[in-house]
Design an enzyme around this catalytic site. Structure first.
Site, PDB file in Angstrom:
ATOM      1  N   ASP A  65       9.030   2.527   1.736  1.00 54.74           N
ATOM      2  CA  ASP A  65       7.873   3.321   2.135  1.00 54.74           C
ATOM      3  C   ASP A  65       7.694   3.113   3.637  1.00 54.74           C
ATOM      4  O   ASP A  65       7.181   2.087   4.074  1.00 54.74           O
ATOM      5  CB  ASP A  65       6.645   2.858   1.350  1.00 54.74           C
ATOM      6  CG  ASP A  65       5.403   3.660   1.721  1.00 54.74           C
ATOM      7  OD1 ASP A  65       5.404   4.303   2.789  1.00 54.74           O
ATOM      8  OD2 ASP A  65       4.431   3.627   0.952  1.00 54.74           O
ATOM      9  N   PHE A 120       0.863  -1.198   0.000  1.00 53.12           N
ATOM     10  CA  PHE A 120       0.000   0.000   0.000  1.00 53.12           C
ATOM     11  C   PHE A 120       0.889   1.235   0.000  1.00 53.12           C
ATOM     12  O   PHE A 120       1.753   1.392   0.856  1.00 53.12           O
ATOM     13  CB  PHE A 120      -0.922   0.017   1.216  1.00 53.12           C
ATOM     14  CG  PHE A 120      -1.937   1.130   1.136  1.00 53.12           C
ATOM     15  CD1 PHE A 120      -3.183   0.925   0.557  1.00 53.12           C
ATOM     16  CD2 PHE A 120      -1.634   2.412   1.599  1.00 53.12           C
ATOM     17  CE1 PHE A 120      -4.109   1.960   0.447  1.00 53.12           C
ATOM     18  CE2 PHE A 120      -2.551   3.454   1.492  1.00 53.12           C
ATOM     19  CZ  PHE A 120      -3.795   3.226   0.913  1.00 53.12           C
ATOM     20  N   LYS A 129       2.655  10.616   7.803  1.00 55.26           N
ATOM     21  CA  LYS A 129       1.870  10.278   8.992  1.00 55.26           C
ATOM     22  C   LYS A 129       2.356  10.929  10.291  1.00 55.26           C
ATOM     23  O   LYS A 129       1.934  12.004  10.641  1.00 55.26           O
ATOM     24  CB  LYS A 129       1.782   8.761   9.138  1.00 55.26           C
ATOM     25  CG  LYS A 129       0.888   8.118   8.048  1.00 55.26           C
ATOM     26  CD  LYS A 129       0.427   6.763   8.468  1.00 55.26           C
ATOM     27  CE  LYS A 129      -0.251   5.967   7.350  1.00 55.26           C
ATOM     28  NZ  LYS A 129      -1.618   6.378   7.086  1.00 55.26           N
TER      29      LYS A 129
HETATM   30  C1  LIG Z   1       2.735   2.558   3.756  1.00 55.87           C
HETATM   31  C2  LIG Z   1       1.881   3.702   3.314  1.00 55.87           C
HETATM   32  N1  LIG Z   1       2.257   4.458   2.277  1.00 55.87           N
HETATM   33  C3  LIG Z   1       1.530   5.503   1.845  1.00 55.87           C
HETATM   34  C4  LIG Z   1       0.340   5.829   2.454  1.00 55.87           C
HETATM   35  C5  LIG Z   1      -0.462   6.996   1.957  1.00 55.87           C
HETATM   36  O1  LIG Z   1      -0.408   8.035   2.852  1.00 55.87           O
HETATM   37  P1  LIG Z   1      -1.467   9.245   2.740  1.00 55.87           P
HETATM   38  O2  LIG Z   1      -2.794   8.703   3.137  1.00 55.87           O
HETATM   39  O3  LIG Z   1      -0.907  10.273   3.682  1.00 55.87           O
HETATM   40  O4  LIG Z   1      -1.441   9.710   1.325  1.00 55.87           O
HETATM   41  C6  LIG Z   1      -0.103   5.070   3.547  1.00 55.87           C
HETATM   42  C7  LIG Z   1      -1.387   5.382   4.204  1.00 55.87           C
HETATM   43  O5  LIG Z   1      -1.959   4.606   4.916  1.00 55.87           O
HETATM   44  C8  LIG Z   1       0.681   3.985   3.984  1.00 55.87           C
HETATM   45  O6  LIG Z   1       0.301   3.219   5.013  1.00 55.87           O
END
Ligand SMILES: Cc1ncc(COP(=O)(O)O)c(C=O)c1O
Length: 388
Positions: free
Chosen positions: A222, A137, A250
């Protein structure tokens, strides 16, 4: 009476907002520490942290004061001008991150950090393809969405950005087979969050790192969800290998929207090619500095490690026919059930514990890292009761 107290939030939000979130039937109005409160005064132990945002807990005075003072001083300062608060944060983040990461790009969210990393990978290597993992994700903007696994997310928005390939997670052979002369980057989570709280193997990440070195491929981690102490170290990659780019968001700014990509010297982009109006605004930078200070002063990564080990051990000792597996790292924990987890998430909420799903059968626990052992014990009792 405060006019906000007389409105019906459920009715108004259902009427006026685009209905893109699967909603839970409570109205949250306040948070303090690891606790959340609804409009009826009902108290909840937060084991969601707004999906990993509130690592330092809710209602932190240090962050509130920093934001207040910074807003009165200077809230916005476009990146074309220098600013001392942004400068301090850039230096701080680089000093706290793995050695090979030398520069930062600031943005406003996780998806934006991933978008930026993809653009940087293409610009830096002159190659176009990116390999991501199944069940990964990475957000829902177009570039990030192409890397995010799952038909339910992609289908309404096809065609996807070209050049993205998915391979099974934690399987080096499949990744190796997918690499070709056009591969610019590999993007991975060290612990897949949305994909079910799955921790990758150290040996896998070492093999991926070596492959990327040999083939001139940039390795992007990520850590939007695993960052800032969540897994027992400030960044999860400290327990694995160094990336060429580290995507953060986050919990970076203690609850204020902010994202960042930390980059090695292998990353090079032309001036003006990627910018953001709000990226690195002093308000968010001040919040991030205050939040990092709390994380360091309260030694939250270490706390996540020790309390996480206790939590994981206790979860594993729960005797329930419904549990298939318990897994996690630090205070990022998943309970995979043999059945749909949704009803249990609801049941837990009714007993005063807010948890998340990670796919249809996994209960995900991401408490603020300041949660106390006593609060963890209350959560464990509620879980035993719900799953018994
Ligand atoms: C691992 C990861 N990458 C990217 C994102 C996307 O972040 P945002 O919702 O701030 O765009 C999330 C959101 O849950 C995430 O868990």
């Amino acid at each position: 009476m405060n006019p906000i107290d007389s409105i019906n939030p459920k009715e108004l939000e259902d009427q006026y907002e685009l209905l893109v979130y699967p909603r839970r039937n409570i109205v949250l109005v306040r948070g303090k520490g690891a606790k959340l409160y609804d409009d009826r005064g009902q108290e909840y132990i937060d084991c969601a942290s707004n999906v990993g945002v509130s690592n330092i807990g809710h209602g932190r005075e240090e962050v509130a004061r920093a934001i207040y003072e910074q807003y009165l001083t200077l809230s916005n300062c476009y990146g074309m001008f220098y600013n001392p608060v942004r400068a301090r944060l850039a230096e701080k983040l680089i000093s706290l991150s793995p050695q090979g990461l030398k520069r930062v790009f600031f943005c406003n969210s996780g998806a934006e950090a991933v978008e930026a990393a993809f653009k940087f990978a293409r610009a830096s290597t002159g190659k176009t393809e990116i390999i991501a993992a199944m069940r990964g994700f990475h957000g829902k903007t177009f570039g990030a969405l192409a890397a995010t696994w799952g038909e339910e997310y992609q289908k309404p928005f096809v065609p996807m950005m070209p050049g993205l390939k998915h391979v099974p997670y934690n399987n080096f052979q499949k990744l190796n087979e997918a690499v070709n002369e056009d591969t610019a980057a590999v993007i991975l989570e060290l612990v897949q969050g949305e994909g079910g709280v799955r921790v990758g193997d150290k040996s896998y990440f070492h093999q991926v790192r070596n492959l990327c070195n040999q083939k001139g491929i940039l390795l992007i981690f990520d850590e939007v969800q695993t960052g800032f102490g969540r897994t027992g170290t400030l960044f999860a990659c400290e327990q694995f290998v160094e990336p060429d780019m580290l995507c953060l968001a986050k919990s970076l700014a203690g609850g204020i929207p902010m994202g960042a990509v930390l980059c090695s010297n292998a990353v090079n982009v032309p001036v003006k090619s990627h910018t953001s109006t709000f990226g690195g605004n002093p308000l968010a930078c001040a919040a991030a500095l205050a939040s990092l200070e709390v994380i360091e002063r309260e030694n939250l990564p270490e706390k996540a490690k020790t309390l996480g080990e206790y939590f994981l051990g206790e979860l594993r000792s729960i005797k329930s026919e419904k549990i298939r597996e318990v897994r996690g790292l630090g205070l990022m924990l998943g309970i995979e059930l043999k059945e749909k987890a949704g009803p249990y998430v609801q049941k837990l909420m009714e007993s005063g514990v807010i948890v998340l799903l990670a796919g249809p059968t996994v209960i995900r626990l991401l408490p603020p890292l300041i949660i106390t052992r006593e609060e963890v014990d209350v959560v464990l009792s509620a879980l035993k009761e719900a799953l018994g």
